[in-house]
Write an enzyme that holds these catalytic residues in place. Sequence first.
Site, PDB file in Angstrom:
ATOM      1  NE  ARG A   1      18.712  10.593  41.814  1.00 31.92           N
ATOM      2  CZ  ARG A   1      18.581   9.378  42.312  1.00 31.92           C
ATOM      3  NH1 ARG A   1      18.115   9.194  43.529  1.00 31.92           N
ATOM      4  NH2 ARG A   1      18.895   8.341  41.573  1.00 31.92           N
TER       5      ARG A   1
ATOM      6  CE  LYS B   1      24.557  32.597  37.787  1.00 32.59           C
ATOM      7  NZ  LYS B   1      25.491  33.395  36.999  1.00 32.59           N
TER       8      LYS B   1
ATOM      9  CD  GLU C   1      31.317  41.602  41.679  1.00 32.27           C
ATOM     10  OE1 GLU C   1      30.131  41.716  41.295  1.00 32.27           O
ATOM     11  OE2 GLU C   1      32.250  41.214  40.940  1.00 32.27           O
TER      12      GLU C   1
ATOM     13  CE  LYS D   1      23.838  37.354  42.721  1.00 30.42           C
ATOM     14  NZ  LYS D   1      25.033  36.613  42.664  1.00 30.42           N
TER      15      LYS D   1
ATOM     16  CD  GLU E   1      23.548  34.715  33.922  1.00 36.74           C
ATOM     17  OE1 GLU E   1      24.381  34.922  33.057  1.00 36.74           O
ATOM     18  OE2 GLU E   1      23.824  34.435  35.091  1.00 36.74           O
TER      19      GLU E   1
ATOM     20  NE  ARG F   1      21.754  35.051  38.848  1.00 36.06           N
ATOM     21  CZ  ARG F   1      21.720  34.018  39.663  1.00 36.06           C
ATOM     22  NH1 ARG F   1      20.705  33.183  39.646  1.00 36.06           N
ATOM     23  NH2 ARG F   1      22.701  33.781  40.497  1.00 36.06           N
TER      24      ARG F   1
ATOM     25  CG  ASN G   1      26.681  39.131  33.075  1.00 36.57           C
ATOM     26  OD1 ASN G   1      26.987  38.690  34.174  1.00 36.57           O
ATOM     27  ND2 ASN G   1      26.105  38.390  32.148  1.00 36.57           N
TER      28      ASN G   1
ATOM     29  CG  HIS H   1      30.727  40.423  34.348  1.00 35.55           C
ATOM     30  ND1 HIS H   1      30.261  39.226  34.819  1.00 35.55           N
ATOM     31  CD2 HIS H   1      30.954  41.176  35.451  1.00 35.55           C
ATOM     32  CE1 HIS H   1      30.207  39.255  36.144  1.00 35.55           C
ATOM     33  NE2 HIS H   1      30.615  40.435  36.548  1.00 35.55           N
TER      34      HIS H   1
ATOM     35  CG  HIS I   1      34.535  37.834  31.738  1.00 35.77           C
ATOM     36  ND1 HIS I   1      33.264  37.393  31.432  1.00 35.77           N
ATOM     37  CD2 HIS I   1      34.681  37.673  33.070  1.00 35.77           C
ATOM     38  CE1 HIS I   1      32.670  37.002  32.546  1.00 35.77           C
ATOM     39  NE2 HIS I   1      33.502  37.166  33.556  1.00 35.77           N
TER      40      HIS I   1
ATOM     41  CG  HIS J   1      35.692  38.208  38.846  1.00 38.20           C
ATOM     42  ND1 HIS J   1      35.646  38.101  37.468  1.00 38.20           N
ATOM     43  CD2 HIS J   1      34.418  38.438  39.254  1.00 38.20           C
ATOM     44  CE1 HIS J   1      34.395  38.244  37.072  1.00 38.20           C
ATOM     45  NE2 HIS J   1      33.634  38.448  38.143  1.00 38.20           N
TER      46      HIS J   1
HETATM   47  N1  LIG Z   1      28.088  31.613  42.754  1.00 41.78           N
HETATM   48  C1  LIG Z   1      28.114  32.847  42.347  1.00 41.78           C
HETATM   49  O1  LIG Z   1      27.073  33.430  42.034  1.00 41.78           O
HETATM   50  C2  LIG Z   1      29.426  33.553  42.292  1.00 41.78           C
HETATM   51  C3  LIG Z   1      29.459  34.934  42.078  1.00 41.78           C
HETATM   52  C4  LIG Z   1      30.692  35.578  42.098  1.00 41.78           C
HETATM   53  C5  LIG Z   1      31.848  34.848  42.292  1.00 41.78           C
HETATM   54  N2  LIG Z   1      31.782  33.492  42.493  1.00 41.78           N
HETATM   55  C6  LIG Z   1      32.988  32.707  42.732  1.00 41.78           C
HETATM   56  O2  LIG Z   1      33.566  33.159  43.948  1.00 41.78           O
HETATM   57  C7  LIG Z   1      34.951  32.872  43.920  1.00 41.78           C
HETATM   58  C8  LIG Z   1      35.708  34.064  44.462  1.00 41.78           C
HETATM   59  O3  LIG Z   1      35.297  34.287  45.784  1.00 41.78           O
HETATM   60  P1  LIG Z   1      36.158  35.162  46.810  1.00 41.78           P
HETATM   61  O4  LIG Z   1      36.530  36.429  46.158  1.00 41.78           O
HETATM   62  O5  LIG Z   1      35.417  35.190  48.079  1.00 41.78           O
HETATM   63  O6  LIG Z   1      37.524  34.359  46.895  1.00 41.78           O
HETATM   64  P2  LIG Z   1      38.048  33.200  47.881  1.00 41.78           P
HETATM   65  O7  LIG Z   1      36.941  32.323  48.308  1.00 41.78           O
HETATM   66  O8  LIG Z   1      39.208  32.582  47.209  1.00 41.78           O
HETATM   67  O9  LIG Z   1      38.555  34.036  49.141  1.00 41.78           O
HETATM   68  C9  LIG Z   1      39.621  34.941  48.995  1.00 41.78           C
HETATM   69  C10 LIG Z   1      40.717  34.670  50.020  1.00 41.78           C
HETATM   70  O10 LIG Z   1      40.323  35.165  51.298  1.00 41.78           O
HETATM   71  C11 LIG Z   1      40.475  34.148  52.285  1.00 41.78           C
HETATM   72  N3  LIG Z   1      39.455  34.425  53.297  1.00 41.78           N
HETATM   73  C12 LIG Z   1      38.145  34.164  53.257  1.00 41.78           C
HETATM   74  N4  LIG Z   1      37.524  34.698  54.315  1.00 41.78           N
HETATM   75  C13 LIG Z   1      38.487  35.304  55.053  1.00 41.78           C
HETATM   76  C14 LIG Z   1      38.492  36.056  56.253  1.00 41.78           C
HETATM   77  N5  LIG Z   1      37.346  36.351  56.884  1.00 41.78           N
HETATM   78  N6  LIG Z   1      39.666  36.518  56.718  1.00 41.78           N
HETATM   79  C15 LIG Z   1      40.826  36.295  56.059  1.00 41.78           C
HETATM   80  N7  LIG Z   1      40.903  35.611  54.908  1.00 41.78           N
HETATM   81  C16 LIG Z   1      39.728  35.127  54.421  1.00 41.78           C
HETATM   82  C17 LIG Z   1      40.288  32.873  51.528  1.00 41.78           C
HETATM   83  O11 LIG Z   1      40.849  31.784  52.230  1.00 41.78           O
HETATM   84  C18 LIG Z   1      41.035  33.206  50.232  1.00 41.78           C
HETATM   85  O12 LIG Z   1      42.409  33.048  50.393  1.00 41.78           O
HETATM   86  C19 LIG Z   1      35.301  32.499  42.498  1.00 41.78           C
HETATM   87  O13 LIG Z   1      35.501  31.098  42.430  1.00 41.78           O
HETATM   88  C20 LIG Z   1      34.055  32.876  41.714  1.00 41.78           C
HETATM   89  O14 LIG Z   1      33.848  32.045  40.592  1.00 41.78           O
HETATM   90  C21 LIG Z   1      30.588  32.853  42.489  1.00 41.78           C
END
Ligand SMILES: NC(=O)c1ccc[n+]([C@@H]2O[C@H](COP(=O)([O-])OP(=O)(O)OC[C@H]3O[C@@H](n4cnc5c(N)ncnc54)[C@H](O)[C@@H]3O)[C@@H](O)[C@H]2O)c1
Length: 367
Positions: free
Chosen positions: A121, A143, A185, A227, A237, A241, A245, A248, A252, A265
Amino acid sequence: LKTLVVQIRDNAYPLFVGDRALPEAGVLLSSTGFSSAPIVITNETVMRIHGRALFRSLREGFGTPSRIIIGDGERFKNRATLSRIHDGMFEARADRHSWVVAFGGGVVGDIAGFAAATYMRGIRFVNVPTTLLAQVDSAIGGKVGINVPQGKNLVGAFHQPQAVLSDTTVLRSLPQREMAAGLYEVIKCAAIRSEPLLAFLENSVTGVLEHEPCALEHVVLETARIKSLIVAADEREKDIRMLLNFGHTIGHALEAATSYRRFKHGEAVAWGMVAALGVGAEAGLSEPDHCSRIVDLIHRVERLPSLNGISFDRVWSALQRDKKAYSGAVRMVLLRSIGEPEIRSDIEPSCLRRFVRRFLANGGRLG
Ligand SMILES: NC(=O)c1ccc[n+]([C@@H]2O[C@H](COP(=O)([O-])OP(=O)(O)OC[C@H]3O[C@@H](n4cnc5c(N)ncnc54)[C@H](O)[C@@H]3O)[C@@H](O)[C@H]2O)c1
């Protein structure tokens, strides 16, 4: 090393940003109130490149951490991986007092945070984001979740971390395209909330992309600050928040119309911001000088994947699905001027339709 305190309801947690955060993780997190050894959840890529630095530092602070390594990529952010993580936590004999370190990009942060939110939990977790996107965006705000066959991020929770530790030197190993995706971003946050950050980027975008330490630290800290203030004002949200977007709606739709293959993205959001500025300009809402500052900055980051060959019908039907989700109207965040966004659901469908068709035909050029 800089520290920012994120205050969400009666909960406050530190955000450490700097170029020596990883080697100091043990000390920094001991001072945050942890004592036992954590369970580190990461992926094979991040483990290989940066695992040693984190583990050495955590070992000095807490003794040997357990580790759970997951596959690299969005396709692993699913139920099967979540179950594997939970199993790993049971094997490590984690109890309600254990804590998790989510070490990686947004994928690791989302699924490891959700594993922590659901194990017994909810146990505590710390985010150690290693992509620019994760440092400025996904690691902050609480999130967490996974993708299911019905859609992305549809199973999840709000679970705030106990601390976020962003080491800007780990970004040196990040592929340039990932840096750029994160930087969009940053531009988004600057556009909706901070003219000074936008002006800083106009001067320093090259420095940031070339990993100039002070520039990078400033950008990560300022964006995280923006942020966190937005999240603090509206954790669940409901209204403010949603301003995050910006870019977006059409972003999207572009991702959906290309089956999530052509754009990262952040890149889709970048095109989405350009489009939203175009819609705002046509509606006579957006200040033209401000629009062109943002559009110019976006195009200075990298060459965005082109819009060539994207079917208008597919983009339009994706926008219609979005519309259903918001009870009948396409809802977009438009920008009056830098720092002055506005949520609008009164955009005339025929105007939007004309705009999107022209935007695609012109390869994303406004005018
Ligand atoms: N929770 C939230 O509020 C929120 C907001 C935006 C996005 N997200 C989520 O985040 C995800 C995307 O995150 P991302 O863009 O970080 O992608 P990711 O986590 O897939 O990382 C991108 C790539 O970089 C590699 N990597 C990570 N750190 C590295 C480093 N220091 N050196 C070399 N390679 C490295 C990873 O292994 C991967 O191959 C999506 O799933 C999205 O839904 C969540």
